[in-house]
Design a protein around this motif. Structure first.
Motif: not given
Ligand SMILES: Nc1ncnc2c1ncn2[C@@H]1O[C@H](COP(=O)(O)OP(=O)(O)O)[C@@H](O)[C@H]1O
Ligand SMILES: [Mg+2]
Length: 363
Positions: A129, A132-134, A136-137, A141, A337, A355, A357, A359
């Motif tokens: 995953d 998603s974080r990118d 979310a910011a 993505g 990560r 960020r 990135l 999970a």
């Protein structure tokens, strides 16, 4: 800590899984093993269907994510066998998963793959995953590979461009002053594959031979180039929802030769890549191709002709085989990560900032 990482990539082409095991202990990653596992027809079909809304899709998606984790686990075992290593030698797996929806415009993207199951099956930490974080910011993505392209291919002396030709094509501009940019520029293999599957009943048009047997239809090409995606300025990203046969078919004139359509799609693919390099990579001297599309000899030839003022070659010339680059990028992102280092380039994705990135599912 071990510097051995596995990268598992299955992209929008839906051809299968590219898997690499690499040692990141040196500045240039060293490939220890690679493996390609084509999707079984049923899995490919199911994943393709999941790109569209359908009845009972949550259950179908959950089961497809499990199947994909099992496929990924088989790849991991093949890598370990080839390198004669056990699972505890590997620091982590970076697993991209399968994109079935990509809608950064409304705040989400979905890469199917059951990371918990993959950790359970392999006994190795799994990072997944990544996108998603990118988003979310407030980013797209995608594309995420440019940061790795920079790490692996940037030169202080020569302005280079990396063009990854997967289902979608993306461009990474690597000027000598470190200001990396990158974006999806349009269709890569996606339309060529879809048209070949429909008419040749083969997964793809090998070496672009069928496209080469047809003639480009100038009026059709002009119409295809009016797609609004080509007018957008970066950051931008595309997926199967952007380019597909449902978009193409209403634009086709009556009684066209399928081979001529393929020739036109090849011209569209090469032309929009060359235009993107021309418009957004000013002063680039060298263009390196990666992804499976780099093996489409007709496409590579057309790109070489259309960018005749620049050197055009596959990334193999720089020490990494074209088909391994994206999987290596996700091995590299998994390492980022674990180290708590950012994986996105905000200038590329449009995110608010850098960020970390992915999970993590621990073994
Ligand atoms: N010899 C070849 N001739 C033409 N196309 C090729 C050849 N080898 C690979 N490809 C193309 O590459 C695609 C796979 O590329 P890949 O980089 O895995 O894309 P993705 O990341 O979207 O899965 C195939 O679907 C096919 O279109
Ligand atoms: Mg692929």
């Amino acid at each position: 800590m071990s510097e051995l990482f596995i990268g598992l990539m299955s992209g929008t082409s839906l051809d299968g899984v590219d898997a690499v095991l690499a040692d990141f202990g040196a500045p240039q990653p060293r490939l220890l093993a690679h493996h390609h596992r084509p999707f079984e027809i049923a899995i490919r079909h199911e994943l393709l269907m999941l790109n569209q809304p359908s009845h009972d899709e949550l259950r179908i998606a959950a089961l497809a994510a499990n199947n994909l984790a099992r496929d990924y686990a088989v790849c991991v075992q093949a890598l370990l066998d080839a390198a004669n290593l056990s699972n505890d030698a590997v620091a982590a797996i970076g697993a991209h998963g399968q994109t079935v929806r990509h809608r950064p415009d409304i705040g989400y993207t979905i890469q199917l793959m059951n990371g918990a199951l993959l950790a359970e099956l392999t006994g190795i930490d799994v990072v997944c995953d990544f996108r998603s974080r990118d988003i979310a910011a407030a980013g797209h993505g995608a594309p995420l590979a440019p940061a790795f392209h920079q790490a692996a291919f940037a030169s202080r002396d020569v302005h280079r461009v990396i063009v990854n030709i997967g289902g979608i094509a993306n461009v990474t501009d690597l000027p000598t002053n470190d200001t990396v940019s990158g974006f999806d520029c349009g269709p890569g293999n996606l339309l060529l594959d879809a048209w070949a599957q429909q008419h040749l009943h083969q997964p793809f048009d090998r070496d672009g031979a069928w496209a080469s047997s047809g003639r480009v239809l100038p009026d059709l090409l002009k119409k295809l180039l009016t797609h609004e995606f080509f007018r957008r300025v970066p950051p931008k990203s595309a997926g199967r929802e952007t380019f597909n046969l449902e978009w193409l078919e209403p634009l086709l004139p009556k009684n066209t030769e399928p081979a001529d359509v393929q020739a036109t799609l090849l011209a569209l693919t090469a032309g929009t890549i060359a235009d993107a390099v021309e418009m957004f990579c000013h002063g680039a001297c060298e263009v390196y191709l990666c992804g499976g599309g780099a093996r489409n000899t007709a496409l590579a030839k057309l790109l070489t002709e259309q960018m005749k003022d620049r050197k055009v070659a596959a990334t193999d010339t720089l020490g990494i085989a074209a088909e391994h680059v994206e999987a290596l990028a996700f091995a590299w992102l998994a390492r980022r990560r674990l180290r708590g280092e950012p994986g996105n380039l905000p200038a590329v994705t449009g995110a608010r900032g850098a960020r970390v990135l992915g999970a993590v599912y621990q073994k």
